[in-house]
Design a protein around this motif. Structure first.
Motif, mmCIF file in Angstrom:
data_model
loop_
_atom_site.group_PDB
_atom_site.id
_atom_site.type_symbol
_atom_site.label_atom_id
_atom_site.label_comp_id
_atom_site.label_asym_id
_atom_site.label_seq_id
_atom_site.Cartn_x
_atom_site.Cartn_y
_atom_site.Cartn_z
ATOM 1 N N ASN A 88 36.141 59.014 32.427
ATOM 2 C CA ASN A 88 35.119 58.021 32.784
ATOM 3 C C ASN A 88 35.703 56.921 33.663
ATOM 4 O O ASN A 88 35.090 56.489 34.632
ATOM 5 C CB ASN A 88 34.531 57.390 31.521
ATOM 6 C CG ASN A 88 33.673 58.361 30.749
ATOM 7 O OD1 ASN A 88 33.188 59.342 31.309
ATOM 8 N ND2 ASN A 88 33.519 58.118 29.467
ATOM 9 N N THR A 89 36.896 56.470 33.276
ATOM 10 C CA THR A 89 37.532 55.395 34.036
ATOM 11 C C THR A 89 37.852 55.850 35.450
ATOM 12 O O THR A 89 37.581 55.151 36.415
ATOM 13 C CB THR A 89 38.837 54.954 33.354
ATOM 14 O OG1 THR A 89 38.657 55.020 31.952
ATOM 15 C CG2 THR A 89 39.219 53.563 33.750
ATOM 16 N N ALA A 92 34.630 56.410 37.465
ATOM 17 C CA ALA A 92 33.983 55.162 37.854
ATOM 18 C C ALA A 92 34.701 54.526 39.032
ATOM 19 O O ALA A 92 34.089 53.867 39.865
ATOM 20 C CB ALA A 92 33.967 54.190 36.673
ATOM 21 N N LEU B 77 28.820 52.404 34.290
ATOM 22 C CA LEU B 77 30.042 52.736 35.053
ATOM 23 C C LEU B 77 29.759 53.462 36.361
ATOM 24 O O LEU B 77 30.556 53.416 37.268
ATOM 25 C CB LEU B 77 31.012 53.602 34.253
ATOM 26 C CG LEU B 77 31.934 52.934 33.227
ATOM 27 C CD1 LEU B 77 32.754 53.990 32.499
ATOM 28 C CD2 LEU B 77 32.887 51.964 33.912
ATOM 29 N N PHE B 292 33.826 52.799 27.191
ATOM 30 C CA PHE B 292 34.387 53.983 27.829
ATOM 31 C C PHE B 292 33.903 55.308 27.257
ATOM 32 O O PHE B 292 33.956 56.328 27.927
ATOM 33 C CB PHE B 292 35.909 53.929 27.803
ATOM 34 C CG PHE B 292 36.458 52.868 28.691
ATOM 35 C CD1 PHE B 292 36.576 53.086 30.053
ATOM 36 C CD2 PHE B 292 36.819 51.635 28.183
ATOM 37 C CE1 PHE B 292 37.053 52.098 30.892
ATOM 38 C CE2 PHE B 292 37.302 50.640 29.015
ATOM 39 C CZ PHE B 292 37.426 50.870 30.373
ATOM 40 N N LEU B 295 29.668 54.689 27.562
ATOM 41 C CA LEU B 295 29.295 54.266 28.917
ATOM 42 C C LEU B 295 28.350 53.063 28.924
ATOM 43 O O LEU B 295 27.409 53.017 29.698
ATOM 44 C CB LEU B 295 28.667 55.418 29.705
ATOM 45 C CG LEU B 295 29.540 56.668 29.878
ATOM 46 C CD1 LEU B 295 28.822 57.692 30.727
ATOM 47 C CD2 LEU B 295 30.869 56.301 30.527
ATOM 48 N N MET B 297 29.041 49.677 29.663
ATOM 49 C CA MET B 297 30.028 48.700 30.084
ATOM 50 C C MET B 297 29.475 47.277 30.045
ATOM 51 O O MET B 297 30.196 46.330 29.750
ATOM 52 C CB MET B 297 30.526 49.053 31.493
ATOM 53 C CG MET B 297 31.860 48.475 31.864
ATOM 54 S SD MET B 297 33.098 48.493 30.559
ATOM 55 C CE MET B 297 33.909 50.045 30.834
#
Lengths: 426, 333
Positions: A88-89, A92, B77, B292, B295, B297
């Motif tokens: 995900n990081t 993104a 995200l 994370f 999702l 954020m």
């Protein structure tokens, strides 16, 4: 004198400038350097799993690089949930791996956000073959006409049981048995064996409940991204398991928590547990007890509701090298040598070429025999909307809290519906 | 980084021209030349400062502002953030798991911090007097806090307190049968607290420094007056080191509120829950999970700012109360 002073200043100046320049260099050093001019391409491949899988995957990657000398594959792996937070990081930040392991449960989640490469185009261009897949698996990654993943292996749900304990208790596991039969067996095993519980408390396993719902003509999720059952349905399912847990036939919540990261059955706490059939490989490494695979109990004595789920490879929509990604996926799914190396580590190989190349032995042979025995019953898979993974985690956690005696049934069911509905809604 | 900034700070001072003279005390330097040179020094100073400035702008201030903005948005995200005003904060207050995480963290902080400071002070008192092997003991007690934040220690702790592991087995010998500590909802948090208490090395070193500053005459005088050990500790040691105690308390509290790594590692990578029955769901972890895994954020950013508010509040209260119990030498009028 003035001149000397000036040179001293100048030196200071130059040092400062050098420091700034060095900083700049550092920055470019981190950012660039992936594409080079000599036709050599580097793709990043990341996946989840553990050390045993890492060794096998490294071998297959070396094989691929030998056949495609212009492509370098950088691999990267982590454990299952760590994998997704890392993914995900990276995604993104616009830096997702070019190709990565994926599963059915995540296709819509990331497909909806346009993160996954539609492989149809590459298949048309001839970089990826969609022929030779078993049981229609080439359609497994098809979401609304887009091909978002290609399966490398497939598996189905199974009952794991300890044949010695079952034999001692005088129960036989047979096709078409019902849930009542199953719980009766668990009770007998518990009575005949002083140390083992009859079964693990699997009421918190989303996939098992899904099968139970399918046996009743429903499913965990509906096609329009909602929960496919009512609060009453869930209360009935969870209460059924609670009732047998309270009768001391199932592993108590606290004990199974304490046994983690082992499963209750591989920690020799219980004689039966439900999970994906390829877990037999892992359990065989964790316990000395011999385990067999048996049929899923039914509601009507006929339908188990089973389906094949699959582990897939997906490409990133932002990859610079879609062609190479497609070639890599093609190689990983079709090459017989890769099939021989990977075995059933990621489930039974998805293509006939790899399936035929690998001759299963030991626990792998058991898995193969089990899948053969259920192949006639397999149905289409339940759809997994975006947010399915969050719903699954909530299902697991909230029932565990019931089993630990931390919350009441009604409150738990309400809380699950709250969390799942908000996860599916977003 | 540090040497650069200190040197740069020296160089940055000259706008007034005073320290330019200090750097190059040329007797023949004309005032105009001095000014030009001063400007050059200023420039060099700023140049040296650039890395630090870029660092704080890009890595601290920037992200903080973005996070503040995100706290008022729905952001997953990938799609662009949607402004939703105070919705995240409202949701927080209605989120049972958020309250659980607040409770778990408060328990961790309120039990762990005093225990840790007590341990640090006790061992510092033992080690302040010169004795054989002093250096060895000091480093031995300090070592855990050096490696404390690392994942490896979390893994070791997990191995020690796991089912059928050394703690479980040796406690069973004495008839205290818990089973796996980290899998038991009642014992998981105490295990985590033990880990933080065990890492008392850093406050211990600071206490040691503070204890050394206490003038020996005071003890001698007190002893003459017939004060016992406890009395001397209470009436001399504690007030004299109260600024150090205050400093340690502040630091450890702030640090404890942000507990993350140890909790995550102990529960085990590859699980998506806050330990058995959420008993280890510390604030930092729930924030991470929302951001994370789920999702959300924007929601996570709102959580971060609530944490910041909480820590700010606690710090403010501490500063308010310090008048009552912290004694500074300069204040003694």
């Amino acid at each position: 004198m003035g001149a000397r002073r000036w040179t001293a200043r100048a030196r200071g100046f130059r040092a400062a400038a050098a420091a700034v320049a060095a900083l700049g260099l550092l920055a470019t050093g981190c950012g660039g350097g992936s594409g080079s001019g000599d036709g050599k391409v580097t793709i990043r491949y990341s996946w989840w799993g553990a050390k045993d899988r890492a060794e096998l995957i490294q071998k297959t990657v070396e094989l691929f690089e030998k056949e495609h000398p212009n492509i370098t594959v950088k691999t990267d792996f982590s454990e299952y949930t760590d994998f997704w937070s890392k993914f995900n990081t990276q995604a993104a930040g616009g830096n997702a791996p070019d190709v990565f392991q994926n599963s059915y449960a995540f296709l819509r989640k990331y497909g909806d956000k346009n993160l996954l490469l539609d492989l149809n185009g590459q298949a048309k261009a001839g970089n990826l073959s969609l022929k030779g897949f078993r049981d229609g698996l080439e359609k497994a990654g098809d979401i609304d006409g887009k091909l978002l993943g290609v399966p490398v292996g497939a598996n189905t749900f199974a009952l794991f049981y300890n044949p010695d304990a079952f034999k001692k208790a005088g129960v036989t596991v047979e096709d078409g048995w019902t849930w009542d039969d199953f719980f009766a067996a668990a009770k007998k095993v518990r009575k005949s064996d002083g140390t083992l519980y009859g079964a693990s408390d699997n009421a918190n396993v989303m996939y098992l409940y899904d099968l139970y719902m399918r046996q009743n003509g429903k499913a965990f999720f509906t096609k329009d991204d909602k929960l496919g059952f009512t609060k009453d349905d869930l209360t009935r399912w969870w209460s059924l398991w609670r009732q047998h847990a309270k009768a001391d036939e199932l592993v108590p919540g606290k004990k199974s928590e304490q046994a983690k990261p082992k499963a209750s059955i591989s920690a020799d706490l219980s004689a039966a547990e439900f999970t994906w059939d390829n877990f037999l490989v892992r359990f065989a490494a964790e316990t000395k007890t011999t385990l067999d695979l048996g049929p899923i109990p039914t509601t009507d004595g006929k339908r188990t509701g089973q389906y094949l789920s699959s582990l897939m490879l997906s490409g990133s929509a932002r990859t610079q090298h879609p062609k190479e990604v497609a070639q890599f996926i093609d190689f990983m799914t079709h090459d017989p040598e890769v099939g021989k190396i990977m075995g059933y580590n990621r489930g039974i190989p998805a293509t006939t070429a790899q399936y035929d190349a690998y001759k299963p032995q030991g626990v792998d042979a058991k898995i193969a025999a089990y899948e053969k025995s259920v192949s006639a019953e397999l149905e289409p898979i339940t759809p997994h909307p975006a947010g399915a993974d969050v719903a699954e985690a909530a299902f697991l956690r909230i029932y565990t809290q019931v089993a630990l005696g931390q919350t009441s049934m009604d409150k738990a069911v309400d809380q699950f519906f709250d969390e799942a509905e908000s996860a599916l809604g977003s | 980084m540090t040497p650069t900034t200190t040197r740069a700070a020296d160089g940055a001072r000259p706008p007034t021209g005073t320290s330019g003279a200090k750097a190059a005390p040329g007797p023949g330097a004309a005032p105009a030349a001095g000014r030009r040179q001063g400007r050059r020094e200023t420039l060099a100073g700023y140049l040296f400062l650039t890395p630090w400035c870029i660092g704080i702008l890009l890595l601290t201030l920037g992200p903080m502002l973005v996070s503040l903005y995100l706290a008022f948005t729905d952001y997953n995200l990938f799609d662009s953030p949607q402004w939703i005003g105070l919705q995240n904060f409202q949701d927080l207050l209605e989120d049972d798991r958020w309250w659980t995480s607040v409770q778990v963290t408060l328990k961790y902080v309120l039990i762990g911090t005093p225990l840790k400071l007590a341990a640090a002070l006790a061992v510092a008192l033992l080690l302040v007097k010169p004795r054989k092997g002093q250096g060895f003991y000091r480093s031995a007690f300090y070592a855990p806090s050096l490696i404390g934040a690392s994942v490896s220690i979390g893994i070791v702790w997990r191995a020690i307190f796991n089912d059928d592991a050394i703690v479980d087995k040796s406690m069973s010998l004495f008839g205290w049968d818990v089973g796996g500590w980290i899998g038991d909802p009642d014992w998981a948090l105490p295990t985590l607290i033990t880990l933080t208490v065990w890492q008392f090395g850093a406050p211990m070193v600071i206490f040691l420094a503070g204890l050394k500053q206490v003038p020996n005459e005071l003890y001698e005088a007190a002893a003459m007056d017939g004060a016992g050990r406890w009395r001397r500790f209470r009436s001399i040691t504690l007030p004299m080191i109260s600024p150090v105690l205050f400093f340690n308390l502040l630091l450890e509290l702030i640090h404890s509120f942000q507990v993350f790594t140890s909790a995550v590692v102990i529960v085990g990578a590859g699980t998506n829950t806050g330990g058995p029955g959420d008993s280890l769901l510390v604030y930092g972890w729930y924030l991470y999970e929302q951001g994370f895994h789920n999702l959300r954020m924007g929601y996570a950013a709102a959580m971060a700012w609530m944490l910041m508010l909480g820590i700010g509040l606690v710090t403010a209260v501490l500063f308010k109360t310090q008048r009552g119990w912290v004694h500074y030498e300069e204040d003694a009028r």
